[in-house]
Each structure stands twice: as C-alpha cells, then as structure tokens.
Design a protein around this motif. Structure first.
Motif, PDB file in Angstrom:
ATOM      1  N   MET A  80       0.840  -1.204   0.000  1.00 58.15           N
ATOM      2  CA  MET A  80       0.000   0.000   0.000  1.00 58.15           C
ATOM      3  C   MET A  80       0.871   1.248   0.000  1.00 58.15           C
ATOM      4  O   MET A  80       2.084   1.180   0.248  1.00 58.15           O
ATOM      5  CB  MET A  80      -0.950  -0.008   1.205  1.00 58.15           C
ATOM      6  N   SER A  81       0.258   2.375  -0.270  1.00 59.93           N
ATOM      7  CA  SER A  81       0.992   3.633  -0.351  1.00 59.93           C
ATOM      8  C   SER A  81       1.407   4.115   1.036  1.00 59.93           C
ATOM      9  O   SER A  81       0.872   3.668   2.059  1.00 59.93           O
ATOM     10  CB  SER A  81       0.116   4.700  -1.017  1.00 59.93           C
ATOM     11  N   THR A  84      -1.477   5.487   3.114  1.00 58.51           N
ATOM     12  CA  THR A  84      -2.332   4.475   3.729  1.00 58.51           C
ATOM     13  C   THR A  84      -1.622   3.808   4.902  1.00 58.51           C
ATOM     14  O   THR A  84      -2.245   3.506   5.930  1.00 58.51           O
ATOM     15  CB  THR A  84      -2.749   3.417   2.694  1.00 58.51           C
ATOM     16  N   LYS A 173      -9.603  -0.303   2.028  1.00 62.76           N
ATOM     17  CA  LYS A 173      -9.921   0.085   0.656  1.00 62.76           C
ATOM     18  C   LYS A 173     -10.578   1.455   0.544  1.00 62.76           C
ATOM     19  O   LYS A 173     -10.525   2.081  -0.522  1.00 62.76           O
ATOM     20  CB  LYS A 173     -10.792  -0.973  -0.016  1.00 62.76           C
ATOM     21  N   GLU A 176      -7.596   3.528  -0.103  1.00 64.58           N
ATOM     22  CA  GLU A 176      -6.803   3.230  -1.302  1.00 64.58           C
ATOM     23  C   GLU A 176      -7.344   1.984  -1.997  1.00 64.58           C
ATOM     24  O   GLU A 176      -7.366   0.896  -1.420  1.00 64.58           O
ATOM     25  CB  GLU A 176      -5.330   3.007  -0.922  1.00 64.58           C
TER      26      GLU A 176
END
Length: 202
Positions: A80-81, A84, A173, A176
C-alpha cells in the motif's frame, strides 16, 4: 508446463503405461496422455496425489497414516501507499483497527480451510497464531499452524494469511483502491513422511 484441465480420462490406447486389457490399470511412473475436451495433455502418473489413476480429482486416503505433530508457517504481503500506511499506523481508518480484525479473520479462515478448499481434510487445529508487521510499504502477515494428525497443515497456514490479507484490503480500501496482495507462500513445514522443509529465501 504440464497441466490437466477439466475432467479428462486416461485413454488406454494413448498411454504406454496403461494395460489395455479388461480391468487393466496404469503401470509405472512415466508420462501418460490425458484426453481433455478433445485435447491430449501430458501428465506424470502418481505425482499429483489428488488425481486418481483415471484422472479424477479425489481426497487422498490418509486412514493408514500415523498421527504426527504437524507444523506449518506461511506469509503474505499487502502492498500500500505511504499515506495508507500512515493511516494504518495511526489507527485512523474508518472501520476501526484493521490489524486486529484481519488477524481474527485469518484465524477463523484457517479453521475453515476444508470448507474453502474442496479436497483438504478437516483438521482439528491445536494452535493457530497470526502476526502482522506494518512496514513502510504495507504489511507482512505470518501464520503458524499446528496439529497432531495424519496430514499436514500447510493449507491451513496459507489460507489463514490469504484471508487475513484480503480482510486488511477490505479494512483499508476506503483509503486506497490500489492495494496489492502477494506473494502468499509457504515458509516452512514439519512432520509426516516428507519431514522438515524450509523455503530457501525465507
């Protein structure tokens, strides 16, 4: 790559290891041809334990095997980024604490493995633990499963981390949509005839 698709049957005339006489059975461990939907596909006899001599899927009979202590360890990665990851660490996501929900979901899934994977044996797990480490690029999930049984717990450990990863996606979610999952892989297993195995790069 060798594969079997669909519900094909071994053709006696196509298999050099097959006794074509009445009641004959496959002989040896060589390659045989499997006719699948009109296509001949190569297959190695007796290498896939969930396929019988006629190419049909089956549950392996473990009745005569001895009970031994079985242990398996598996892992899954969730990418994930950075933004996040920060929300995850700060517990600022709208669904509450994603890590604890994912951990409990993984434990529940591990206990239900035989309901999800058709040919797995139902096992009475004696222990299943899941840990989740948050990293700068996402999360690493690890499960350790134990039992005393005639067959191993590799699938239980892998199912546990896979469902934990999916649950973590569901919990995150909203922040992201592009979260990725994988790889999901076995790290180690012990017990049974095949003994102790450890992934070389684990």
């Amino acid at each position: 790559m060798e594969r079997i698709i669909g519900s094909g049957r071994l053709g006696a005339s196509e298999c050099p290891h097959h006794d074509s006489t009445a009641g004959g059975r496959a002989r040896g461990r060589g390659k045989c041809a499997v006719l699948v939907d009109g296509v001949t596909v190569a297959s190695r006899k007796n290498e896939l334990t969930h396929v019988d001599a006629e190419g049909r899927a089956r549950m392996v009979d473990v009745t005569e095997k001895s009970e031994t202590i079985r242990v398996a360890r598996a892992e899954a990665f969730v990418g994930m980024s950075a933004s996040t990851v920060k929300l995850l660490r700060d517990r600022a996501l709208p669904k509450g604490n994603p890590l604890e929900v994912a951990r409990i979901a993984g434990i529940q899934a591990g206990k239900k493995t035989s309901d999800l994977i058709p040919l797995c044996h139902p096992l009475a797990l004696t222990h299943l633990d899941i840990s989740i480490d948050v990293t700068d690029s996402g999360a690493r999930i690890e499960a350790v499963a134990r039992t005393k049984a005639e067959t191993g717990v590799e699938m239980e450990a892998m199912t546990a981390v896979a469902v934990a990863a999916l649950t973590l996606y569901d919990m995150c979610k909203a922040a992201e949509k592009g979260i990725s999952i994988g790889p999901v892989r076995l790290l180690e297993k012990s017990g049974g005839k095949s003994g102790h195995w450890v992934r070389a790069d684990s």
